[in-house]
Motif scaffolding. Structure first.
Motif, PDB file in Angstrom:
ATOM      1  N   ALA A   1       0.831  -1.207   0.000  1.00  0.00           N
ATOM      2  CA  ALA A   1       0.000   0.000   0.000  1.00  0.00           C
ATOM      3  C   ALA A   1       0.865   1.257   0.000  1.00  0.00           C
ATOM      4  N   LEU A   2       1.945   1.252   0.791  1.00  0.00           N
ATOM      5  CA  LEU A   2       2.833   2.405   0.852  1.00  0.00           C
ATOM      6  C   LEU A   2       3.462   2.682  -0.507  1.00  0.00           C
ATOM      7  N   LEU A   3       3.950   1.638  -1.156  1.00  0.00           N
ATOM      8  CA  LEU A   3       4.625   1.823  -2.446  1.00  0.00           C
ATOM      9  C   LEU A   3       3.658   2.094  -3.591  1.00  0.00           C
ATOM     10  N   LYS A   4       2.358   1.978  -3.339  1.00  0.00           N
ATOM     11  CA  LYS A   4       1.366   2.301  -4.361  1.00  0.00           C
ATOM     12  C   LYS A   4       0.821   3.725  -4.240  1.00  0.00           C
ATOM     13  N   ILE A   5       1.233   4.453  -3.188  1.00  0.00           N
ATOM     14  CA  ILE A   5       0.757   5.832  -3.093  1.00  0.00           C
ATOM     15  C   ILE A   5       1.507   6.694  -4.112  1.00  0.00           C
ATOM     16  N   GLN A   6       0.896   7.797  -4.494  1.00  0.00           N
ATOM     17  CA  GLN A   6       1.432   8.644  -5.560  1.00  0.00           C
ATOM     18  C   GLN A   6       2.865   9.082  -5.288  1.00  0.00           C
ATOM     19  N   LYS A   7       3.176   9.393  -4.043  1.00  0.00           N
ATOM     20  CA  LYS A   7       4.525   9.837  -3.678  1.00  0.00           C
ATOM     21  C   LYS A   7       5.595   8.872  -4.192  1.00  0.00           C
ATOM     22  N   TYR A   8       5.328   7.569  -4.096  1.00  0.00           N
ATOM     23  CA  TYR A   8       6.287   6.566  -4.544  1.00  0.00           C
ATOM     24  C   TYR A   8       6.073   6.183  -6.003  1.00  0.00           C
ATOM     25  N   GLN A   9       4.853   6.153  -6.460  1.00  0.00           N
ATOM     26  CA  GLN A   9       4.571   5.738  -7.834  1.00  0.00           C
ATOM     27  C   GLN A   9       5.236   6.662  -8.855  1.00  0.00           C
ATOM     28  N   GLU A  10       5.406   7.922  -8.517  1.00  0.00           N
ATOM     29  CA  GLU A  10       6.022   8.886  -9.440  1.00  0.00           C
ATOM     30  C   GLU A  10       7.543   8.766  -9.487  1.00  0.00           C
ATOM     31  N   LYS A  11       8.104   7.963  -8.603  1.00  0.00           N
ATOM     32  CA  LYS A  11       9.558   7.881  -8.475  1.00  0.00           C
ATOM     33  C   LYS A  11      10.144   6.662  -9.194  1.00  0.00           C
ATOM     34  N   SER A  12      11.444   6.757  -9.463  1.00  0.00           N
ATOM     35  CA  SER A  12      12.194   5.625 -10.004  1.00  0.00           C
ATOM     36  C   SER A  12      12.588   4.713  -8.847  1.00  0.00           C
ATOM     37  N   ILE A  13      13.056   3.520  -9.166  1.00  0.00           N
ATOM     38  CA  ILE A  13      13.539   2.598  -8.130  1.00  0.00           C
ATOM     39  C   ILE A  13      14.602   3.287  -7.283  1.00  0.00           C
ATOM     40  N   ARG A  14      15.527   3.960  -7.945  1.00  0.00           N
ATOM     41  CA  ARG A  14      16.614   4.654  -7.239  1.00  0.00           C
ATOM     42  C   ARG A  14      16.055   5.694  -6.259  1.00  0.00           C
ATOM     43  N   GLU A  15      15.084   6.491  -6.712  1.00  0.00           N
ATOM     44  CA  GLU A  15      14.490   7.525  -5.861  1.00  0.00           C
ATOM     45  C   GLU A  15      13.676   6.915  -4.715  1.00  0.00           C
ATOM     46  N   VAL A  16      12.968   5.830  -5.012  1.00  0.00           N
ATOM     47  CA  VAL A  16      12.173   5.159  -3.985  1.00  0.00           C
ATOM     48  C   VAL A  16      13.082   4.653  -2.879  1.00  0.00           C
ATOM     49  N   ILE A  17      14.167   3.996  -3.248  1.00  0.00           N
ATOM     50  CA  ILE A  17      15.071   3.434  -2.250  1.00  0.00           C
ATOM     51  C   ILE A  17      15.717   4.542  -1.425  1.00  0.00           C
ATOM     52  N   LYS A  18      16.078   5.649  -2.049  1.00  0.00           N
ATOM     53  CA  LYS A  18      16.657   6.768  -1.290  1.00  0.00           C
ATOM     54  C   LYS A  18      15.650   7.349  -0.306  1.00  0.00           C
ATOM     55  N   ALA A  19      14.384   7.405  -0.692  1.00  0.00           N
ATOM     56  CA  ALA A  19      13.336   7.918   0.203  1.00  0.00           C
ATOM     57  C   ALA A  19      12.937   6.874   1.244  1.00  0.00           C
ATOM     58  N   TYR A  20      12.898   5.627   0.831  1.00  0.00           N
ATOM     59  CA  TYR A  20      12.408   4.522   1.668  1.00  0.00           C
ATOM     60  C   TYR A  20      13.424   4.112   2.715  1.00  0.00           C
ATOM     61  N   SER A  21      14.700   4.185   2.362  1.00  0.00           N
ATOM     62  CA  SER A  21      15.740   3.672   3.255  1.00  0.00           C
ATOM     63  C   SER A  21      16.937   4.618   3.313  1.00  0.00           C
ATOM     64  N   PRO A  22      16.734   5.817   3.857  1.00  0.00           N
ATOM     65  CA  PRO A  22      17.837   6.785   3.883  1.00  0.00           C
ATOM     66  C   PRO A  22      18.816   6.536   5.027  1.00  0.00           C
ATOM     67  N   ASP A  23      19.544   5.425   4.954  1.00  0.00           N
ATOM     68  CA  ASP A  23      20.446   5.081   6.064  1.00  0.00           C
ATOM     69  C   ASP A  23      21.906   4.968   5.642  1.00  0.00           C
ATOM     70  N   GLY A  24      22.245   5.463   4.466  1.00  0.00           N
ATOM     71  CA  GLY A  24      23.626   5.397   4.017  1.00  0.00           C
ATOM     72  C   GLY A  24      23.983   4.130   3.265  1.00  0.00           C
ATOM     73  N   ASN A  25      23.039   3.202   3.145  1.00  0.00           N
ATOM     74  CA  ASN A  25      23.284   1.937   2.457  1.00  0.00           C
ATOM     75  C   ASN A  25      22.536   1.882   1.123  1.00  0.00           C
ATOM     76  N   GLU A  26      22.106   3.047   0.637  1.00  0.00           N
ATOM     77  CA  GLU A  26      21.272   3.088  -0.557  1.00  0.00           C
ATOM     78  C   GLU A  26      21.953   2.498  -1.788  1.00  0.00           C
ATOM     79  N   ALA A  27      23.263   2.754  -1.965  1.00  0.00           N
ATOM     80  CA  ALA A  27      23.969   2.260  -3.158  1.00  0.00           C
ATOM     81  C   ALA A  27      23.917   0.731  -3.212  1.00  0.00           C
ATOM     82  N   ASN A  28      24.184   0.061  -2.086  1.00  0.00           N
ATOM     83  CA  ASN A  28      24.114  -1.407  -2.044  1.00  0.00           C
ATOM     84  C   ASN A  28      22.691  -1.899  -2.265  1.00  0.00           C
ATOM     85  N   TYR A  29      21.726  -1.192  -1.675  1.00  0.00           N
ATOM     86  CA  TYR A  29      20.313  -1.556  -1.806  1.00  0.00           C
ATOM     87  C   TYR A  29      19.882  -1.462  -3.266  1.00  0.00           C
TER      88      TYR A  29
END
Length: 190
Positions: free
Chosen positions: A75-103
């Protein structure tokens, strides 16, 4: 057993409470302890709560069961905020803990999708695959789980045959000849 509330205990412990039982999950990954395979954070508080969260461990939402946690992540990933983003942008927003490149590398190499792929442009099968790969990255390794009756005086035990003893209303000890560990519902070590 349906659980209607949960909170972090001490160290790596989550205590779930229901009408007829108490479930204690210790160790394992956060995703497993919290029934939160996508590691949805509490700062999505009202969203997580609207989608079934019954508690928060201070950072991550706690769900009553894994299926509810899975549905909340979708449900979270289906909201407009995420649907408009690329995988790269989603991961940066979803998991901003410094491990985004590996993710991002893990997700793109395991889905065959580009980091620039927009969620809104994915076929259902691609979206479902993305969710599954994200869950694998977030990890869900099991720890120790004990179910106890909610009644203070009921005799209890777990699958290994250990005796469980309720010491008071909020403190529980696992005993096997000697104390194997103790933890509380209020987050304070005893």
């Amino acid at each position: 057993m349906p659980y209607n509330s949960a909170k972090k205990g001490n160290k790596k412990t989550v205590v779930y409470s229901g009408d007829s039982s108490v479930l204690i999950r210790k160790d394992g990954t956060i995703a497993w302890r919290n029934n939160n395979p996508g590691n949805m954070k509490c700062n999505q508080g009202s969203f997580a709560k609207r989608h079934g969260a019954i508690g928060c461990d201070g950072t991550f939402a706690i769900f009553p069961d894994t299926e509810t946690g899975r549905k909340a992540q979708v449900a979270l990933l289906k909201i407009q905020k995420y649907q408009e983003k690329s995988i790269r942008e989603v991961i940066k927003a979803y998991s901003p803990d410094g491990n985004e490149a590996n993710y991002i590398k893990y997700v793109t190499s395991n889905t065959g999708l580009s980091g620039d792929s927009k969620l809104s442009e994915m076929k259902p099968q691609e979206f479902n695959n993305l969710i599954g790969v994200m869950r694998k990255f977030e990890s869900s390794k099991a720890g120790t789980e004990v179910v106890m009756p909610a009644s203070q005086n009921a005799p209890v035990g777990d699958a290994s045959g250990r005796t469980l003893k309720r010491v008071c209303n909020t403190v529980y000890s696992i005993e096997n000849g000697k104390t194997a560990g103790s933890f509380t519902c209020d987050g304070k070590d005893k």
